[in-house]
Design a protein around this motif. Structure first.
Motif, PDB file in Angstrom:
ATOM      1  N   ALA A  12     -55.968  10.839   9.302  1.00  0.00           N
ATOM      2  CA  ALA A  12     -55.985  11.265  10.706  1.00  0.00           C
ATOM      3  C   ALA A  12     -54.565  11.301  11.283  1.00  0.00           C
ATOM      4  N   ASP A  13     -53.750  10.285  10.952  1.00  0.00           N
ATOM      5  CA  ASP A  13     -52.366  10.269  11.430  1.00  0.00           C
ATOM      6  C   ASP A  13     -51.546  11.377  10.774  1.00  0.00           C
ATOM      7  N   ALA A  14     -51.808  11.642   9.494  1.00  0.00           N
ATOM      8  CA  ALA A  14     -51.099  12.728   8.813  1.00  0.00           C
ATOM      9  C   ALA A  14     -51.454  14.070   9.442  1.00  0.00           C
ATOM     10  N   LYS A  15     -52.712  14.257   9.753  1.00  0.00           N
ATOM     11  CA  LYS A  15     -53.157  15.508  10.380  1.00  0.00           C
ATOM     12  C   LYS A  15     -52.513  15.671  11.758  1.00  0.00           C
ATOM     13  N   ALA A  16     -52.442  14.581  12.526  1.00  0.00           N
ATOM     14  CA  ALA A  16     -51.796  14.639  13.844  1.00  0.00           C
ATOM     15  C   ALA A  16     -50.310  14.967  13.696  1.00  0.00           C
ATOM     16  N   TRP A  17     -49.650  14.399  12.690  1.00  0.00           N
ATOM     17  CA  TRP A  17     -48.235  14.679  12.434  1.00  0.00           C
ATOM     18  C   TRP A  17     -48.057  16.167  12.110  1.00  0.00           C
ATOM     19  N   LEU A  18     -48.905  16.686  11.240  1.00  0.00           N
ATOM     20  CA  LEU A  18     -48.828  18.100  10.867  1.00  0.00           C
ATOM     21  C   LEU A  18     -49.128  19.003  12.062  1.00  0.00           C
TER      22      LEU A  18
ATOM     23  N   GLN B 122     -29.807   8.289  11.447  1.00  0.00           N
ATOM     24  CA  GLN B 122     -28.391   8.495  11.173  1.00  0.00           C
ATOM     25  C   GLN B 122     -27.551   7.366  11.763  1.00  0.00           C
ATOM     26  N   ARG B 123     -28.196   6.434  12.439  1.00  0.00           N
ATOM     27  CA  ARG B 123     -27.451   5.316  13.035  1.00  0.00           C
ATOM     28  C   ARG B 123     -26.978   4.350  11.957  1.00  0.00           C
ATOM     29  N   GLU B 124     -25.763   3.854  12.128  1.00  0.00           N
ATOM     30  CA  GLU B 124     -25.193   2.918  11.171  1.00  0.00           C
ATOM     31  C   GLU B 124     -26.010   1.628  11.140  1.00  0.00           C
ATOM     32  N   GLY B 125     -26.278   1.125   9.934  1.00  0.00           N
ATOM     33  CA  GLY B 125     -27.013  -0.134   9.783  1.00  0.00           C
ATOM     34  C   GLY B 125     -28.519   0.019   9.826  1.00  0.00           C
ATOM     35  N   SER B 126     -29.003   1.206   9.997  1.00  0.00           N
ATOM     36  CA  SER B 126     -30.462   1.377  10.077  1.00  0.00           C
ATOM     37  C   SER B 126     -31.066   1.428   8.682  1.00  0.00           C
ATOM     38  N   GLN B 127     -32.324   1.014   8.567  1.00  0.00           N
ATOM     39  CA  GLN B 127     -33.048   0.987   7.306  1.00  0.00           C
ATOM     40  C   GLN B 127     -33.987   2.192   7.210  1.00  0.00           C
ATOM     41  N   LEU B 128     -34.185   2.661   6.017  1.00  0.00           N
ATOM     42  CA  LEU B 128     -35.158   3.699   5.754  1.00  0.00           C
ATOM     43  C   LEU B 128     -36.543   3.063   5.870  1.00  0.00           C
ATOM     44  N   ARG B 129     -37.478   3.727   6.531  1.00  0.00           N
ATOM     45  CA  ARG B 129     -38.831   3.196   6.708  1.00  0.00           C
ATOM     46  C   ARG B 129     -39.802   4.128   5.984  1.00  0.00           C
ATOM     47  N   THR B 130     -40.508   3.587   4.986  1.00  0.00           N
ATOM     48  CA  THR B 130     -41.461   4.365   4.202  1.00  0.00           C
ATOM     49  C   THR B 130     -42.786   3.626   4.231  1.00  0.00           C
ATOM     50  N   GLU B 131     -43.841   4.293   4.751  1.00  0.00           N
ATOM     51  CA  GLU B 131     -45.126   3.608   4.921  1.00  0.00           C
ATOM     52  C   GLU B 131     -46.295   4.552   4.674  1.00  0.00           C
TER      53      GLU B 131
ATOM     54  N   TYR C 158     -47.318  14.069   0.624  1.00  0.00           N
ATOM     55  CA  TYR C 158     -48.669  13.986   0.094  1.00  0.00           C
ATOM     56  C   TYR C 158     -48.508  13.683  -1.381  1.00  0.00           C
ATOM     57  N   THR C 159     -48.933  12.486  -1.802  1.00  0.00           N
ATOM     58  CA  THR C 159     -48.664  12.035  -3.164  1.00  0.00           C
ATOM     59  C   THR C 159     -49.630  12.666  -4.158  1.00  0.00           C
ATOM     60  N   SER C 160     -49.281  12.574  -5.424  1.00  0.00           N
ATOM     61  CA  SER C 160     -50.153  13.096  -6.479  1.00  0.00           C
ATOM     62  C   SER C 160     -51.463  12.329  -6.541  1.00  0.00           C
ATOM     63  N   GLY C 161     -51.478  11.114  -5.987  1.00  0.00           N
ATOM     64  CA  GLY C 161     -52.695  10.310  -5.923  1.00  0.00           C
ATOM     65  C   GLY C 161     -53.519  10.575  -4.675  1.00  0.00           C
ATOM     66  N   GLY C 162     -53.083  11.529  -3.840  1.00  0.00           N
ATOM     67  CA  GLY C 162     -53.860  11.899  -2.658  1.00  0.00           C
ATOM     68  C   GLY C 162     -53.633  11.019  -1.447  1.00  0.00           C
ATOM     69  N   ARG C 163     -52.513  10.312  -1.390  1.00  0.00           N
ATOM     70  CA  ARG C 163     -52.207   9.456  -0.232  1.00  0.00           C
ATOM     71  C   ARG C 163     -51.103  10.090   0.583  1.00  0.00           C
ATOM     72  N   TRP C 164     -51.079   9.729   1.860  1.00  0.00           N
ATOM     73  CA  TRP C 164     -50.052  10.224   2.777  1.00  0.00           C
ATOM     74  C   TRP C 164     -49.003   9.136   2.989  1.00  0.00           C
ATOM     75  N   VAL C 165     -47.742   9.523   2.921  1.00  0.00           N
ATOM     76  CA  VAL C 165     -46.626   8.601   3.112  1.00  0.00           C
ATOM     77  C   VAL C 165     -45.689   9.213   4.149  1.00  0.00           C
ATOM     78  N   LEU C 166     -45.324   8.426   5.147  1.00  0.00           N
ATOM     79  CA  LEU C 166     -44.391   8.869   6.179  1.00  0.00           C
ATOM     80  C   LEU C 166     -43.073   8.145   5.971  1.00  0.00           C
ATOM     81  N   ARG C 167     -42.020   8.929   5.876  1.00  0.00           N
ATOM     82  CA  ARG C 167     -40.679   8.371   5.661  1.00  0.00           C
ATOM     83  C   ARG C 167     -39.828   8.674   6.885  1.00  0.00           C
ATOM     84  N   THR C 168     -39.332   7.639   7.524  1.00  0.00           N
ATOM     85  CA  THR C 168     -38.514   7.780   8.727  1.00  0.00           C
ATOM     86  C   THR C 168     -37.115   7.257   8.433  1.00  0.00           C
ATOM     87  N   SER C 169     -36.131   8.074   8.728  1.00  0.00           N
ATOM     88  CA  SER C 169     -34.739   7.673   8.512  1.00  0.00           C
ATOM     89  C   SER C 169     -33.967   7.878   9.803  1.00  0.00           C
TER      90      SER C 169
END
Length: 163
Positions: A84-90, A70-79, A57-68
């Motif tokens: 509503a999606d943040a509430k469902a995640w919580l 452990q598989r080799e060669g995978s990229q970090l996903r930040t979006e 939860y950013t200081s600007g009031g936005r929700w960011v989901l970061r998915t990482s």
């Protein structure tokens, strides 16, 4: 630490997809919520094996989901995700105290209404000025507003076809 946020072509986690830059946030000033894990150590969220998520939860009031992953060669996903999606995640994470803190207290019970009047048709919304609302209330003489409006619309349509 400034962290980039991206959009992605698909809704599903693809560990090799780069994404398109859409913004950034300061991770140091954001609040992080770590994922819950089951007894095997796997995420309780719908991500592939070996993937993990952190919600911010950013200081600007936005929700960011970061998915990482452990598989080799995978990229970090930040979006960015919506509230509503943040509430469902919580909720999946069983972070009820965080839901109450960020979204307010939830009703004790939520579900479909049982009983009451059956639906007559799809819901329509209309904005009326104060004078029209006053005249509708006066015409209705205490009857339910929806009934009065239906009667007025039907009467108006009938009058317009007779003219």
């Amino acid at each position: 630490m400034r962290t980039s946020v991206h959009t992605y072509d698909d809704d599903e986690y693809n560990p090799r997809e780069q994404g398109v830059y859409v913004g950034h946030f300061e991770m140091d000033s954001a609040t992080a919520y770590q994922e819950a894990r089951d007894i095997t150590g796997a995420s309780v969220h719908p991500v592939p094996k070996y993937a993990h998520q952190t919600l911010y939860y950013t200081s600007g009031g936005r929700w960011v989901l970061r998915t990482s992953s452990q598989r080799e060669g995978s990229q970090l996903r930040t979006e960015y995700i919506d509230a509503a999606d943040a509430k469902a995640w919580l909720r999946r994470n069983q972070d009820d105290d965080v839901i109450e803190e960020r979204f307010g207290q939830e009703p004790e019970e939520v579900g479909p209404r049982l009983g009451g009047r059956p639906a007559i048709g799809p819901k329509w919304e209309v904005r009326l000025d104060a004078e029209v609302r006053r005249r509708v209330a006066e015409y209705g003489q205490g009857r339910p507003r929806a009934d009065v409006l239906r009667d007025l619309i039907v009467a108006g349509l009938a009058a317009s076809t007779q003219a």
